[in-house]
Motif scaffolding. Structure first.
Motif, PDB file in Angstrom:
ATOM      1  N   ARG A 175     -10.896  15.136 -18.322  1.00 27.00           N
ATOM      2  CA  ARG A 175     -11.099  13.696 -18.430  1.00 27.00           C
ATOM      3  C   ARG A 175      -9.809  12.986 -18.837  1.00 27.00           C
ATOM      4  O   ARG A 175      -9.068  13.476 -19.696  1.00 27.00           O
ATOM      5  N   VAL A 176      -9.581  11.830 -18.211  1.00 26.89           N
ATOM      6  CA  VAL A 176      -8.386  11.024 -18.469  1.00 26.89           C
ATOM      7  C   VAL A 176      -8.842   9.603 -18.807  1.00 26.89           C
ATOM      8  O   VAL A 176      -9.479   8.941 -17.988  1.00 26.89           O
ATOM      9  N   ALA A 177      -8.506   9.142 -20.006  1.00 27.75           N
ATOM     10  CA  ALA A 177      -8.953   7.824 -20.472  1.00 27.75           C
ATOM     11  C   ALA A 177      -7.875   6.761 -20.265  1.00 27.75           C
ATOM     12  O   ALA A 177      -6.674   7.060 -20.278  1.00 27.75           O
ATOM     13  N   ILE A 178      -8.332   5.523 -20.086  1.00 30.40           N
ATOM     14  CA  ILE A 178      -7.438   4.371 -19.940  1.00 30.40           C
ATOM     15  C   ILE A 178      -7.922   3.288 -20.894  1.00 30.40           C
ATOM     16  O   ILE A 178      -9.094   2.916 -20.880  1.00 30.40           O
ATOM     17  N   PHE A 179      -7.008   2.756 -21.720  1.00 30.35           N
ATOM     18  CA  PHE A 179      -7.343   1.706 -22.690  1.00 30.35           C
ATOM     19  C   PHE A 179      -6.301   0.610 -22.568  1.00 30.35           C
ATOM     20  O   PHE A 179      -5.198   0.713 -23.102  1.00 30.35           O
ATOM     21  N   SER A 180      -6.654  -0.450 -21.844  1.00 30.85           N
ATOM     22  CA  SER A 180      -5.649  -1.468 -21.559  1.00 30.85           C
ATOM     23  C   SER A 180      -6.295  -2.733 -21.015  1.00 30.85           C
ATOM     24  O   SER A 180      -7.295  -2.667 -20.295  1.00 30.85           O
ATOM     25  N   PRO A 181      -5.715  -3.902 -21.332  1.00 28.61           N
ATOM     26  CA  PRO A 181      -6.091  -5.109 -20.589  1.00 28.61           C
ATOM     27  C   PRO A 181      -5.713  -4.918 -19.121  1.00 28.61           C
ATOM     28  O   PRO A 181      -4.964  -3.991 -18.777  1.00 28.61           O
ATOM     29  N   ASN A 182      -6.196  -5.781 -18.272  1.00 27.60           N
ATOM     30  CA  ASN A 182      -5.939  -5.648 -16.840  1.00 27.60           C
ATOM     31  C   ASN A 182      -4.455  -5.604 -16.514  1.00 27.60           C
ATOM     32  O   ASN A 182      -3.682  -6.445 -16.974  1.00 27.60           O
ATOM     33  N   HIS A 229     -14.636  -2.061 -16.075  1.00 29.85           N
ATOM     34  CA  HIS A 229     -16.073  -2.248 -15.895  1.00 29.85           C
ATOM     35  C   HIS A 229     -16.342  -2.591 -14.430  1.00 29.85           C
ATOM     36  O   HIS A 229     -15.803  -1.983 -13.531  1.00 29.85           O
ATOM     37  N   GLY A 230     -17.171  -3.610 -14.198  1.00 28.96           N
ATOM     38  CA  GLY A 230     -17.588  -3.937 -12.845  1.00 28.96           C
ATOM     39  C   GLY A 230     -16.460  -4.308 -11.909  1.00 28.96           C
ATOM     40  O   GLY A 230     -16.452  -3.936 -10.737  1.00 28.96           O
ATOM     41  N   SER A 231     -15.475  -5.048 -12.410  1.00 28.67           N
ATOM     42  CA  SER A 231     -14.380  -5.475 -11.540  1.00 28.67           C
ATOM     43  C   SER A 231     -13.604  -4.269 -11.006  1.00 28.67           C
ATOM     44  O   SER A 231     -13.132  -4.271  -9.863  1.00 28.67           O
ATOM     45  N   GLY A 232     -13.470  -3.229 -11.850  1.00 21.65           N
ATOM     46  CA  GLY A 232     -12.781  -2.026 -11.404  1.00 21.65           C
ATOM     47  C   GLY A 232     -13.527  -1.312 -10.293  1.00 21.65           C
ATOM     48  O   GLY A 232     -12.918  -0.742  -9.375  1.00 21.65           O
ATOM     49  N   LEU A 233     -14.853  -1.347 -10.350  1.00 22.48           N
ATOM     50  CA  LEU A 233     -15.640  -0.750  -9.269  1.00 22.48           C
ATOM     51  C   LEU A 233     -15.418  -1.501  -7.962  1.00 22.48           C
ATOM     52  O   LEU A 233     -15.416  -0.915  -6.885  1.00 22.48           O
ATOM     53  N   TYR A 234     -15.208  -2.818  -8.054  1.00 17.77           N
ATOM     54  CA  TYR A 234     -14.950  -3.604  -6.847  1.00 17.77           C
ATOM     55  C   TYR A 234     -13.547  -3.390  -6.299  1.00 17.77           C
ATOM     56  O   TYR A 234     -13.248  -3.828  -5.183  1.00 17.77           O
ATOM     57  N   PRO A 283      -1.747  -3.451 -13.182  1.00 15.59           N
ATOM     58  CA  PRO A 283      -1.770  -2.562 -12.004  1.00 15.59           C
ATOM     59  C   PRO A 283      -1.854  -1.083 -12.345  1.00 15.59           C
ATOM     60  O   PRO A 283      -2.444  -0.299 -11.589  1.00 15.59           O
ATOM     61  N   GLU A 284      -1.264  -0.677 -13.468  1.00 13.23           N
ATOM     62  CA  GLU A 284      -1.243   0.743 -13.820  1.00 13.23           C
ATOM     63  C   GLU A 284      -2.645   1.325 -13.960  1.00 13.23           C
ATOM     64  O   GLU A 284      -2.849   2.529 -13.787  1.00 13.23           O
ATOM     65  N   ILE A 285      -3.622   0.489 -14.281  1.00 14.54           N
ATOM     66  CA  ILE A 285      -4.997   0.983 -14.392  1.00 14.54           C
ATOM     67  C   ILE A 285      -5.450   1.569 -13.061  1.00 14.54           C
ATOM     68  O   ILE A 285      -6.008   2.676 -13.000  1.00 14.54           O
ATOM     69  N   LEU A 286      -5.207   0.840 -11.980  1.00 12.65           N
ATOM     70  CA  LEU A 286      -5.593   1.330 -10.655  1.00 12.65           C
ATOM     71  C   LEU A 286      -4.760   2.540 -10.250  1.00 12.65           C
ATOM     72  O   LEU A 286      -5.264   3.469  -9.607  1.00 12.65           O
ATOM     73  N   GLU A 287      -3.493   2.554 -10.624  1.00  5.21           N
ATOM     74  CA  GLU A 287      -2.647   3.720 -10.322  1.00  5.21           C
ATOM     75  C   GLU A 287      -3.200   4.974 -10.986  1.00  5.21           C
ATOM     76  O   GLU A 287      -3.307   6.033 -10.347  1.00  5.21           O
ATOM     77  N   VAL A 288      -3.546   4.857 -12.259  1.00  2.00           N
ATOM     78  CA  VAL A 288      -4.070   6.019 -12.977  1.00  2.00           C
ATOM     79  C   VAL A 288      -5.403   6.463 -12.375  1.00  2.00           C
ATOM     80  O   VAL A 288      -5.642   7.658 -12.174  1.00  2.00           O
ATOM     81  N   PHE A 326       0.827  -1.207   0.000  1.00  2.00           N
ATOM     82  CA  PHE A 326       0.000   0.000   0.000  1.00  2.00           C
ATOM     83  C   PHE A 326       0.862   1.258   0.000  1.00  2.00           C
ATOM     84  O   PHE A 326       0.503   2.253  -0.636  1.00  2.00           O
ATOM     85  N   ARG A 327       1.987   1.224   0.679  1.00  2.00           N
ATOM     86  CA  ARG A 327       2.879   2.394   0.668  1.00  2.00           C
ATOM     87  C   ARG A 327       3.423   2.636  -0.741  1.00  2.00           C
ATOM     88  O   ARG A 327       3.419   3.769  -1.231  1.00  2.00           O
ATOM     89  N   GLN A 328       3.855   1.570  -1.410  1.00  2.00           N
ATOM     90  CA  GLN A 328       4.397   1.712  -2.762  1.00  2.00           C
ATOM     91  C   GLN A 328       3.325   2.184  -3.742  1.00  2.00           C
ATOM     92  O   GLN A 328       3.571   3.057  -4.583  1.00  2.00           O
ATOM     93  N   LEU A 329       2.130   1.627  -3.632  1.00  2.00           N
ATOM     94  CA  LEU A 329       1.041   2.045  -4.513  1.00  2.00           C
ATOM     95  C   LEU A 329       0.700   3.511  -4.284  1.00  2.00           C
ATOM     96  O   LEU A 329       0.538   4.276  -5.243  1.00  2.00           O
ATOM     97  N   ASP A 330       0.618   3.903  -3.034  1.00  2.00           N
ATOM     98  CA  ASP A 330       0.292   5.296  -2.704  1.00  2.00           C
ATOM     99  C   ASP A 330       1.372   6.251  -3.212  1.00  2.00           C
ATOM    100  O   ASP A 330       1.068   7.332  -3.731  1.00  2.00           O
ATOM    101  N   ASP A 331       2.628   5.844  -3.108  1.00  2.00           N
ATOM    102  CA  ASP A 331       3.732   6.691  -3.589  1.00  2.00           C
ATOM    103  C   ASP A 331       3.637   6.894  -5.102  1.00  2.00           C
ATOM    104  O   ASP A 331       3.815   8.007  -5.611  1.00  2.00           O
ATOM    105  N   ARG A 332       3.381   5.827  -5.836  1.00  2.00           N
ATOM    106  CA  ARG A 332       3.291   5.928  -7.288  1.00  2.00           C
ATOM    107  C   ARG A 332       2.076   6.768  -7.705  1.00  2.00           C
ATOM    108  O   ARG A 332       2.152   7.575  -8.646  1.00  2.00           O
ATOM    109  N   VAL A 333       0.985   6.603  -6.987  1.00  2.00           N
ATOM    110  CA  VAL A 333      -0.204   7.414  -7.263  1.00  2.00           C
ATOM    111  C   VAL A 333       0.082   8.891  -7.019  1.00  2.00           C
ATOM    112  O   VAL A 333      -0.301   9.761  -7.804  1.00  2.00           O
ATOM    113  N   ASN A 334       0.803   9.188  -5.930  1.00  2.00           N
ATOM    114  CA  ASN A 334       1.149  10.584  -5.629  1.00  2.00           C
ATOM    115  C   ASN A 334       2.025  11.189  -6.720  1.00  2.00           C
ATOM    116  O   ASN A 334       1.837  12.347  -7.113  1.00  2.00           O
ATOM    117  N   GLN A 335       2.989  10.416  -7.193  1.00  2.00           N
ATOM    118  CA  GLN A 335       3.876  10.916  -8.251  1.00  2.00           C
ATOM    119  C   GLN A 335       3.090  11.246  -9.519  1.00  2.00           C
ATOM    120  O   GLN A 335       3.262  12.310 -10.125  1.00  2.00           O
TER     121      GLN A 335
END
Length: 509
Positions: free
Chosen positions: A55-62, A205-210, A64-69, A32-41
């Motif tokens: 608006r910021v779009a994301i187009f990618s298969p699953n 889609h739905g999995s991202g909401l979860y 980790p960067e999707i959640l970071e963005v 969680f610390r590493q994820l939070d650091d990358r998100v902050n950057q």
């Protein structure tokens, strides 16, 4: 208010569980610390280059960067526009331009497609998830201040699947999604710090909401690293990581997991809950899944316009002795009100059939840049879902079909799902879709496209005789087509519109 910002969910868990695993992707792990650091950057870079509300779009298969963005976008006070990676290039370009994106993040496998799009895009940032992305993060400083947002500020443009035309962007606010998280944890599954969730469906889609309740409660998220779904890979990851939750699987995926002959090779007793939704779950398929995995299922009924949060059927309600309840979509969720309306806009009493409507703070703000569609969908605070159903005396909602899929034959209303539920009880039928086609005498006729189980044989006559024994005469299919596969859209839903068009093409008045 920073506490209204969805990014606060990550900051809170990073402070409470800094060294706990947040994301697992193949051999890669982020705490969680590493994820939070990358998100902050990333948030720092986005803040420096974009304006609040962009608006910021994301187009990618699953990955980790999707959640970071996503979390960086919210932290910077921007709006995320996730795109299903299975969409056609033309659909992607339409959504990017319709939402007027200022930044676009994409997976390297789409490098050539994006090259062809760039001349038609207004985005000032187009970043590939490779070294270019890492270089961008390197430009940001940790410790960026979280943007203050109001509950009504946009967080996510959720584009519909577009099976009936151009996709529409449902405007989801920070309040909508925060209430969704609370409702999920209250009504269906109390996510915890010890939970390990496996994303086997698109994060767009739905999995991202979860991902939101898992982040909020400090749980671990395992991301399936392949864009090609294989049941044995899912089972392998469940066993390896002791996965406790499979969030938001489409019924077609649940069926594939249930039917897989490889399941018995894996130890899956860590599973505590499988959440499903997004399309009808037929009772026969659900019974088979419960027999296979146990009573660990929970159903969510919602739409992009009211994500995950109209009604729900809990694990406790998934008992095989409650067969009638298994055919329902459950009861109204915390914070929402449901009702049934007739075409004149009048609320109907218990037991009567009409259009399902929902009201509450979980309903979208409207459709992006589409006031006419918003006015058509939301009447006096009620979101009209386009689904036909009824509510019984105990508050259980029964979805019969989409309003556009109802068949009117000889003045009789026929709901395809009712016919499908009966046909799926036939031991030789694997999958099917029932829909209406034009008929000179009756207006519409019932047509069925059927996939037979491997190694079995069925004839038109046998199907019609089976229906005759279980259905009213006017409901049985008059035309039957045996097919190898059924057309499905990017979200795994059967495309009845395409089937109707294909089998109606030779009809003329």
């Amino acid at each position: 208010m920073t506490a209204m910002n969805l990014a606060y969910l990550l900051s809170k868990s990073a402070a409470a569980y800094p060294d706990h695993r947040a994301i697992v992707y193949g051999e890669k792990t982020l705490t969680f610390r590493q994820l939070d650091d990358r998100v902050n950057q990333l948030a720092a870079v986005l803040k420096a280059n974009l304006s609040p509300g962009d608006r910021v779009a994301i187009f990618s298969p699953n990955r980790p960067e999707i959640l970071e963005v996503m979390f960086a976008v919210w932290k910077a006070g921007l709006v995320v526009v996730p795109l299903n990676f299975r969409l056609h290039e033309n659909e992607v370009l339409y959504i990017l331009n319709h939402s007027d994106v200022a930044a676009f993040f994409y997976d390297g496998v789409y490098q050539e497609q994006v090259k062809g799009m760039k001349g038609n895009l207004s985005a000032s940032l187009c970043i590939c998830f490779d070294q270019e992305y890492e270089n961008l993060l390197g430009q940001g400083k940790n410790g960026v201040e979280m943007a203050a947002v109001n509950g009504d500020d946009l967080a996510w443009l959720f584009y519909t699947s577009g099976t009936t035309g151009r996709p529409k962007g449902a405007m989801l606010t920070h309040r909508n999604l925060l209430l969704m998280v609370l409702s999920l944890c209250t009504d269906l599954y109390s996510f915890s710090h010890s939970d390990i969730g496996l994303h086997a469906a698109p994060l767009s889609h739905g999995s991202g909401l979860y991902a939101l309740p898992l982040i909020a409660r400090g749980g671990t998220q395992v991301i399936l690293e392949s864009s090609n779904f294989k049941p044995e890979r899912v089972f392998e990851l469940i066993e390896k990581h002791q996965v406790s939750v499979l969030p938001f699987l489409a019924p077609t995926i649940v069926k594939r997991l249930t039917d897989s002959v490889t399941k018995k090779q894996y130890k899956l007793d860590s599973l505590a809950c499988i959440l499903y939704g997004g399309a009808p779950m037929y009772v026969e398929d659900l019974k088979a899944a419960i027999h296979s995995f146990g009573p660990i299922f929970a159903q969510v009924y919602g739409q992009g316009e009211c994500p995950m949060t109209i009604t729900g059927l809990s694990r406790e309600q998934h008992l095989l002795e409650n067969i009638e309840v298994l055919s329902s979509a459950g009861t109204a969720r915390t914070g929402v009100e449901i009702a049934i309306f007739n075409p004149q806009g009048n609320k109907l009493p218990v037991g009567q059939t009409g259009e399902v409507a929902v009201k509450g703070d979980l309903v979208m703000k409207g459709y992006w840049n589409d006031p006419p569609a918003t006015e058509k969908a939301i009447k006096n605070g009620w979101l009209l879902t386009g689904d036909v159903g009824n509510i019984d005396g105990k508050g259980f909602l029964y979805i019969l079909d989409r309003t556009k899929d109802m068949i009117i034959s000889g003045g009789n209303n026929i709901y395809p799902r009712e016919v499908e539920e009966v046909l799926l009880q036939h031991p030789y039928i694997d999958e099917l879709s029932v829909f209406g086609i034009p008929d000179q005498e009756w207006g519409e006729a019932v047509c069925a496209a059927i996939v037979i189980k491997e190694g079995q044989n069925l004839s038109d006559l046998e199907i019609k005789e089976y229906c005759k024994a279980h259905l009213a005469s006017y409901k049985k299919p008059s035309t039957i087509h045996f097919v190898e596969t059924l057309p499905k859209n990017a979200y795994g839903k059967i495309m009845k519109k395409e089937l109707r068009a294909h089998y109606s093409k030779n009809f003329s008045l």
